[in-house]
Design an enzyme around this catalytic site. Structure first.
Site, mmCIF file in Angstrom:
data_model
loop_
_atom_site.group_PDB
_atom_site.id
_atom_site.type_symbol
_atom_site.label_atom_id
_atom_site.label_comp_id
_atom_site.label_asym_id
_atom_site.label_seq_id
_atom_site.Cartn_x
_atom_site.Cartn_y
_atom_site.Cartn_z
ATOM 1 N NE ARG A 153 -3.662 -2.357 2.430
ATOM 2 C CZ ARG A 153 -3.408 -3.655 2.622
ATOM 3 N NH1 ARG A 153 -2.171 -4.057 2.893
ATOM 4 N NH2 ARG A 153 -4.383 -4.543 2.529
ATOM 5 C CG HIS A 174 -1.167 -5.737 -4.166
ATOM 6 N ND1 HIS A 174 -0.037 -5.617 -3.385
ATOM 7 C CD2 HIS A 174 -1.960 -6.675 -3.548
ATOM 8 C CE1 HIS A 174 -0.147 -6.442 -2.348
ATOM 9 N NE2 HIS A 174 -1.283 -7.084 -2.423
ATOM 10 C CG HIS A 234 -0.043 -11.687 -3.336
ATOM 11 N ND1 HIS A 234 -0.868 -12.520 -2.609
ATOM 12 C CD2 HIS A 234 -0.249 -10.434 -2.852
ATOM 13 C CE1 HIS A 234 -1.544 -11.797 -1.735
ATOM 14 N NE2 HIS A 234 -1.170 -10.530 -1.847
ATOM 15 C CD GLU A 275 1.885 -10.551 0.180
ATOM 16 O OE1 GLU A 275 1.865 -9.496 -0.483
ATOM 17 O OE2 GLU A 275 0.992 -10.836 1.012
#
Length: 357
Positions: free
Chosen positions: A84, A109, A183, A321
């Site tokens: 973000r 993303h 991801h 991630e």
């Protein structure tokens, strides 16, 4: 003649008729990584269990249509900026860059049409002892309002009997920001097992995490020590052991959806270890990135029909991630995501699989 350790096929076609390819890289003992060039995604990862039985351990879809119609990031390459950016804006070279907000007030993303929605080119395929596929994508200056023409290459390579390495390399023609990650949603009991991951034992080699506000943006100030909190995974602990504790950060993240911090020294290091109690499968994640976003599948709500006709529900998988820290473009105290035209972005992550002995 040795059996080929790489294979290719058409996985499906996009609505405009373009073919999506799937490339399978084979290791040993039934280990396979299946990559599609839509979203440069890890579509399946087949792994033996302690008894030699092989299953897919990543969530996703059996057919292309699921990846196209539902944006859930299963196995996808995420960019230009993973995670973000607060208020969907940042400053660069004295100018404000305004992005499109697609996660409350924030950009998430890469925006509404990020790298996970793109058809990447297959730049190279290599058979042999370390089978590999290299995917490439050119992001135009101004795509999703990010500055700079960006050339990205991603190589998936089987680097051991049951080891998959990913290497990102990128260059831009002007200053921009960049933060790429994979991801994948892991369930080491198997994507169609019907079991969740709350009893997976997680170890993180991190002493600090980033506390977040209710919109998942890191709070002001330095990283928080994990000691004495539900975020202490320095010793192997079931994911679900403390996930329902009364802790403000668990409320803000609806579970775990937090960045764990590592030294930004560029060295490849062990960041996480995940163990499944029934299958005995083990995943070790090594990365050179300064952060690891740990997401406990909090927003899987039973609305997604995945592999084998299974509905994915909360905590059916966990994401690990590797990336730069969230909102780094607005935090000069965080590791920098700046990519200048005279520099090269590099990111290496290794998924090393085995079984508990």
């Amino acid at each position: 003649m040795a059996e080929p350790r790489i294979a290719g096929e058409v996985f499906g076609r996009l609505p405009d008729g373009r073919a999506v390819q799937r490339v399978t890289l084979r290791g040993q003992g039934g280990f396979e990584a299946r990559i599609i060039n839509f979203g440069a995604a890890l579509q399946a990862l087949i792994m033996p269990d302690a008894k030699g039985g092989c299953e897919d351990v990543t969530l996703g879809y059996d057919e292309l249509a699921g990846y196209v119609t539902e944006r859930k990031f299963f196995g996808a390459t995420v960019g230009r900026y993973a995670n973000r950016i607060a208020n969907a804006q940042f400053s660069l070279d004295g100018a404000t860059v305004q992005l499109e907000a697609n996660n409350g007030p924030n950009a998430l993303h890469g925006g509404p049409n990020g790298f996970d929605r793109k058809l990447w080119d297959i730049a190279d395929i290599a058979d042999g002892a370390e089978p590999a596929v290299t995917l490439s994508y050119v992001s135009a200056h101004g795509e999703e309002n990010y500055p700079g023409r960006l050339e990205v290459r991603l190589t998936y390579r089987v680097t051991g009997p049951a080891e998959l390495s990913m290497e990102f390399v990128a260059r831009a023609d002007r200053s921009t920001i960049l933060n790429l990650t994979n991801h994948s949603f892991f369930n080491l009991e198997g994507a169609t097992s019907g079991l969740n991951t709350l009893d997976h034992r997680l170890t993180l080699t991190s002493d600090h995490f980033l506390a977040i506000d209710p919109t998942a943006i890191p709070l002001p100030g330095p990283p928080h020590p994990v000691a004495g909190t539900p975020f202490d995974f320095r010793v192997a602990t079931p994911v679900g052991a403390r996930i329902r504790d009364s802790h403000e950060q668990l409320r803000n993240g609806k579970g775990y959806d937090h960045n764990f911090c590592f030294a930004p020294d560029g060295a490849l290091k062990l960041a996480a270890r995940l163990e499944a109690p029934r299958s005995g499968r083990v995943l070790e994640l090594l990365t050179d990135q300064p952060g690891l976003q740990v997401y406990s599948g909090n927003y899987l709500d039973g609305s997604v029909l995945g592999k084998g006709g299974k509905l994915y529900r909360q905590s059916d998988a966990i994401c690990l991630e590797p990336q730069v820290w969230p909102n780094s473009p607005n935090r000069p105290d965080f590791p920098s995501p700046l990519l200048k035209p005279d520099s090269v972005y590099r990111h290496r992550t290794v998924y090393r699989f085995g079984v508990r002995t």
